[in-house]
Design a protein around this motif. Structure first.
Motif, PDB file in Angstrom:
ATOM      1  N   LEU A 153      -4.281  45.357  13.130  1.00  0.00           N
ATOM      2  CA  LEU A 153      -4.079  46.352  12.080  1.00  0.00           C
ATOM      3  C   LEU A 153      -5.122  47.465  12.195  1.00  0.00           C
ATOM      4  O   LEU A 153      -6.302  47.191  12.405  1.00  0.00           O
ATOM      5  N   PRO A 154      -4.714  48.735  12.048  1.00  0.00           N
ATOM      6  CA  PRO A 154      -5.707  49.804  11.932  1.00  0.00           C
ATOM      7  C   PRO A 154      -6.533  49.619  10.665  1.00  0.00           C
ATOM      8  O   PRO A 154      -6.083  48.999   9.694  1.00  0.00           O
ATOM      9  N   TRP A 155      -7.748  50.134  10.669  1.00  0.00           N
ATOM     10  CA  TRP A 155      -8.639  50.002   9.523  1.00  0.00           C
ATOM     11  C   TRP A 155      -7.984  50.480   8.238  1.00  0.00           C
ATOM     12  O   TRP A 155      -8.083  49.833   7.193  1.00  0.00           O
ATOM     13  N   GLU A 156      -7.303  51.627   8.284  1.00  0.00           N
ATOM     14  CA  GLU A 156      -6.724  52.193   7.066  1.00  0.00           C
ATOM     15  C   GLU A 156      -5.655  51.275   6.478  1.00  0.00           C
ATOM     16  O   GLU A 156      -5.574  51.089   5.260  1.00  0.00           O
ATOM     17  N   ALA A 157      -4.807  50.693   7.343  1.00  0.00           N
ATOM     18  CA  ALA A 157      -3.757  49.788   6.865  1.00  0.00           C
ATOM     19  C   ALA A 157      -4.362  48.509   6.290  1.00  0.00           C
ATOM     20  O   ALA A 157      -3.900  47.995   5.265  1.00  0.00           O
ATOM     21  N   ALA A 158      -5.397  47.981   6.945  1.00  0.00           N
ATOM     22  CA  ALA A 158      -6.058  46.777   6.446  1.00  0.00           C
ATOM     23  C   ALA A 158      -6.705  47.039   5.087  1.00  0.00           C
ATOM     24  O   ALA A 158      -6.657  46.193   4.186  1.00  0.00           O
ATOM     25  N   LEU A 159      -7.300  48.212   4.929  1.00  0.00           N
ATOM     26  CA  LEU A 159      -7.914  48.560   3.654  1.00  0.00           C
ATOM     27  C   LEU A 159      -6.869  48.669   2.554  1.00  0.00           C
ATOM     28  O   LEU A 159      -7.088  48.208   1.421  1.00  0.00           O
ATOM     29  N   ASP A 160      -5.718  49.256   2.856  1.00  0.00           N
ATOM     30  CA  ASP A 160      -4.641  49.334   1.864  1.00  0.00           C
ATOM     31  C   ASP A 160      -4.215  47.941   1.406  1.00  0.00           C
ATOM     32  O   ASP A 160      -3.993  47.700   0.213  1.00  0.00           O
ATOM     33  N   LEU A 161      -4.092  47.007   2.347  1.00  0.00           N
ATOM     34  CA  LEU A 161      -3.715  45.640   1.991  1.00  0.00           C
ATOM     35  C   LEU A 161      -4.777  44.990   1.105  1.00  0.00           C
ATOM     36  O   LEU A 161      -4.459  44.327   0.107  1.00  0.00           O
ATOM     37  N   ASP A 162      -6.037  45.168   1.473  1.00  0.00           N
ATOM     38  CA  ASP A 162      -7.117  44.578   0.689  1.00  0.00           C
ATOM     39  C   ASP A 162      -7.150  45.124  -0.738  1.00  0.00           C
ATOM     40  O   ASP A 162      -7.308  44.374  -1.706  1.00  0.00           O
ATOM     41  N   LEU A 163      -6.996  46.436  -0.881  1.00  0.00           N
ATOM     42  CA  LEU A 163      -7.066  47.030  -2.215  1.00  0.00           C
ATOM     43  C   LEU A 163      -5.839  46.679  -3.044  1.00  0.00           C
ATOM     44  O   LEU A 163      -5.926  46.557  -4.272  1.00  0.00           O
TER      45      LEU A 163
ATOM     46  N   LEU B  43     -15.268  44.353  -5.196  1.00  0.00           N
ATOM     47  CA  LEU B  43     -15.051  44.029  -6.603  1.00  0.00           C
ATOM     48  C   LEU B  43     -14.602  42.589  -6.822  1.00  0.00           C
ATOM     49  O   LEU B  43     -14.552  42.124  -7.958  1.00  0.00           O
ATOM     50  N   VAL B  44     -14.244  41.891  -5.737  1.00  0.00           N
ATOM     51  CA  VAL B  44     -13.829  40.489  -5.844  1.00  0.00           C
ATOM     52  C   VAL B  44     -14.592  39.679  -4.797  1.00  0.00           C
ATOM     53  O   VAL B  44     -15.159  40.228  -3.861  1.00  0.00           O
ATOM     54  N   LEU B  45     -14.601  38.367  -4.982  1.00  0.00           N
ATOM     55  CA  LEU B  45     -15.224  37.498  -3.986  1.00  0.00           C
ATOM     56  C   LEU B  45     -14.513  37.640  -2.641  1.00  0.00           C
ATOM     57  O   LEU B  45     -13.285  37.727  -2.587  1.00  0.00           O
ATOM     58  N   PRO B  46     -15.265  37.661  -1.541  1.00  0.00           N
ATOM     59  CA  PRO B  46     -14.609  37.651  -0.228  1.00  0.00           C
ATOM     60  C   PRO B  46     -13.903  36.325  -0.001  1.00  0.00           C
ATOM     61  O   PRO B  46     -14.230  35.321  -0.649  1.00  0.00           O
ATOM     62  N   GLY B  47     -12.930  36.328   0.903  1.00  0.00           N
ATOM     63  CA  GLY B  47     -12.102  35.143   1.075  1.00  0.00           C
ATOM     64  C   GLY B  47     -12.197  34.499   2.444  1.00  0.00           C
ATOM     65  O   GLY B  47     -12.501  35.142   3.450  1.00  0.00           O
ATOM     66  N   LEU B  48     -11.928  33.198   2.477  1.00  0.00           N
ATOM     67  CA  LEU B  48     -11.783  32.464   3.728  1.00  0.00           C
ATOM     68  C   LEU B  48     -10.589  32.994   4.505  1.00  0.00           C
ATOM     69  O   LEU B  48     -10.591  33.071   5.737  1.00  0.00           O
ATOM     70  N   THR B  49      -9.555  33.352   3.774  1.00  0.00           N
ATOM     71  CA  THR B  49      -8.410  34.050   4.343  1.00  0.00           C
ATOM     72  C   THR B  49      -8.069  35.200   3.396  1.00  0.00           C
ATOM     73  O   THR B  49      -8.580  35.266   2.288  1.00  0.00           O
ATOM     74  N   GLY B  50      -7.225  36.096   3.873  1.00  0.00           N
ATOM     75  CA  GLY B  50      -6.910  37.251   3.046  1.00  0.00           C
ATOM     76  C   GLY B  50      -5.679  37.980   3.532  1.00  0.00           C
ATOM     77  O   GLY B  50      -5.042  37.569   4.509  1.00  0.00           O
ATOM     78  N   PRO B  51      -5.325  39.063   2.860  1.00  0.00           N
ATOM     79  CA  PRO B  51      -4.077  39.763   3.188  1.00  0.00           C
ATOM     80  C   PRO B  51      -4.027  40.318   4.598  1.00  0.00           C
ATOM     81  O   PRO B  51      -2.975  40.299   5.234  1.00  0.00           O
ATOM     82  N   TRP B  52      -5.163  40.793   5.126  1.00  0.00           N
ATOM     83  CA  TRP B  52      -5.096  41.339   6.486  1.00  0.00           C
ATOM     84  C   TRP B  52      -4.971  40.240   7.523  1.00  0.00           C
ATOM     85  O   TRP B  52      -4.409  40.441   8.594  1.00  0.00           O
ATOM     86  N   GLN B  53      -5.454  39.042   7.221  1.00  0.00           N
ATOM     87  CA  GLN B  53      -5.358  37.947   8.181  1.00  0.00           C
ATOM     88  C   GLN B  53      -3.918  37.471   8.364  1.00  0.00           C
ATOM     89  O   GLN B  53      -3.558  36.960   9.419  1.00  0.00           O
ATOM     90  N   VAL B  54      -3.112  37.626   7.322  1.00  0.00           N
ATOM     91  CA  VAL B  54      -1.712  37.214   7.444  1.00  0.00           C
ATOM     92  C   VAL B  54      -0.807  38.413   7.698  1.00  0.00           C
ATOM     93  O   VAL B  54       0.408  38.264   7.772  1.00  0.00           O
ATOM     94  N   GLY B  55      -1.408  39.603   7.821  1.00  0.00           N
ATOM     95  CA  GLY B  55      -0.608  40.813   8.009  1.00  0.00           C
ATOM     96  C   GLY B  55      -0.810  41.509   9.330  1.00  0.00           C
ATOM     97  O   GLY B  55      -0.397  42.653   9.494  1.00  0.00           O
ATOM     98  N   GLY B  56      -1.480  40.824  10.292  1.00  0.00           N
ATOM     99  CA  GLY B  56      -1.675  41.452  11.590  1.00  0.00           C
ATOM    100  C   GLY B  56      -3.069  41.306  12.156  1.00  0.00           C
ATOM    101  O   GLY B  56      -3.314  41.545  13.326  1.00  0.00           O
ATOM    102  N   ARG B  57      -4.030  40.949  11.304  1.00  0.00           N
ATOM    103  CA  ARG B  57      -5.407  40.700  11.710  1.00  0.00           C
ATOM    104  C   ARG B  57      -5.981  41.885  12.486  1.00  0.00           C
ATOM    105  O   ARG B  57      -5.906  43.018  12.040  1.00  0.00           O
ATOM    106  N   SER B  58      -6.568  41.629  13.644  1.00  0.00           N
ATOM    107  CA  SER B  58      -7.275  42.694  14.363  1.00  0.00           C
ATOM    108  C   SER B  58      -6.349  43.750  14.934  1.00  0.00           C
ATOM    109  O   SER B  58      -6.818  44.802  15.382  1.00  0.00           O
TER     110      SER B  58
END
Length: 257
Positions: free
Chosen positions: A218-228, A201-216
């Motif tokens: 992070l489990p998929w579910e946690a990364a998705l929660d941060l993105d949403l 629903l938004v433009l993808p980013g050069l950086t984002g919440p998962w990149q500053v929150g643990g990156r790879s």
């Protein structure tokens, strides 16, 4: 000054409202999941957001684009000497092109060509099938801590996310924003459940919440929660916080491989 944290599960903006005419809505049905879709285990049965994200409203969209262009130009000029050195290192390290071009899913799932410095051997895509059984990531993602396809120089570039520098061109072209959910591969999007599709629903980013929150890490579910949480609770302050935290994540990388 207080800032709005990127907290999982935030549901601000619960009042349904139609999307403005200037944007293309994504159909979201609460219970429909395509065959083979990845359903986040952390939020089973979660109701989708019905209100348009704040950043899709015209004044916010224009302001965010203005910041992308101004800051993107400043960064592109300032980092040009580093980009030249990286290009030379990539060229001398292994045979192949300096830049890697790959199709990614952008706003509303529209495809675009994402740029990055090449960090893998030229036969990387052909070798993906043989490595599939060793996948260490959850959800629709593929990650290996010690991916044999990554070059020697590429490993160092990935550690500090320097391989992403050419995406400043994507930002200036309007394919991406400085901050947003990281752009997904089309085959990953094909496996998204309805909730995960809200990343688009938004433009993808050069950086984002998962990149500053643990990156790879992070489990998929946690990364998705941060993105949403970012998608639906966006403010200009949120972008500023993510950009500042990105500098720290690049200097002291965690979960980068």
């Amino acid at each position: 000054m207080t800032t709005t944290p990127l907290r999982p599960g935030s549901t601000r903006g619960a009042t349904p409202a139609p999307l403005p005419d200037a944007v293309t809505p994504i159909a979201v049905t609460p219970n429909a999941v395509a065959p083979g879709a990845v359903t986040p285990e952390a939020s089973p049965g979660a109701s989708p957001y019905l209100a348009p994200p704040p950043v899709r409203r015209r004044p916010h969209r224009v302001a965010k684009r203005l910041v992308d262009v101004i800051v993107g130009l400043v960064l592109a000029v300032a980092l040009l000497p580093l980009a030249v050195l990286v290009a030379l290192a990539v060229r001398l390290d292994t045979p192949g092109p300096i830049l890697y071009r790959q199709q990614r899913a952008g706003l509303d799932g529209r495809p675009f060509t994402m740029l990055k410095f090449r960090t893998m051997h030229v036969d990387a895509e052909a070798r993906l099938a043989e490595l599939a059984a060793r996948n260490e990531a959850g959800g629709p993602l593929f990650k290996l801590r010690r991916d044999p396809r990554v070059t020697r120089v590429g490993r160092r570039l990935r550690l500090h996310s320097i391989d992403e520098l050419p995406q400043l061109l994507n930002v200036l072209r309007g394919d991406m924003s400085l901050v947003g959910p990281r752009p997904a591969l089309p085959h990953e999007v094909d496996r998204y459940c309805d909730r995960a599709r809200q990343r688009l629903l938004v433009l993808p980013g050069l950086t984002g919440p998962w990149q500053v929150g643990g990156r790879s890490d992070l489990p998929w579910e946690a990364a998705l929660d941060l993105d949403l949480s970012y998608v639906h609770d966006w403010t200009p302050v949120t972008d500023a916080v993510v950009l500042v935290r990105t500098v720290r994540a690049v200097v002291r990388p965690v979960g980068a491989y």
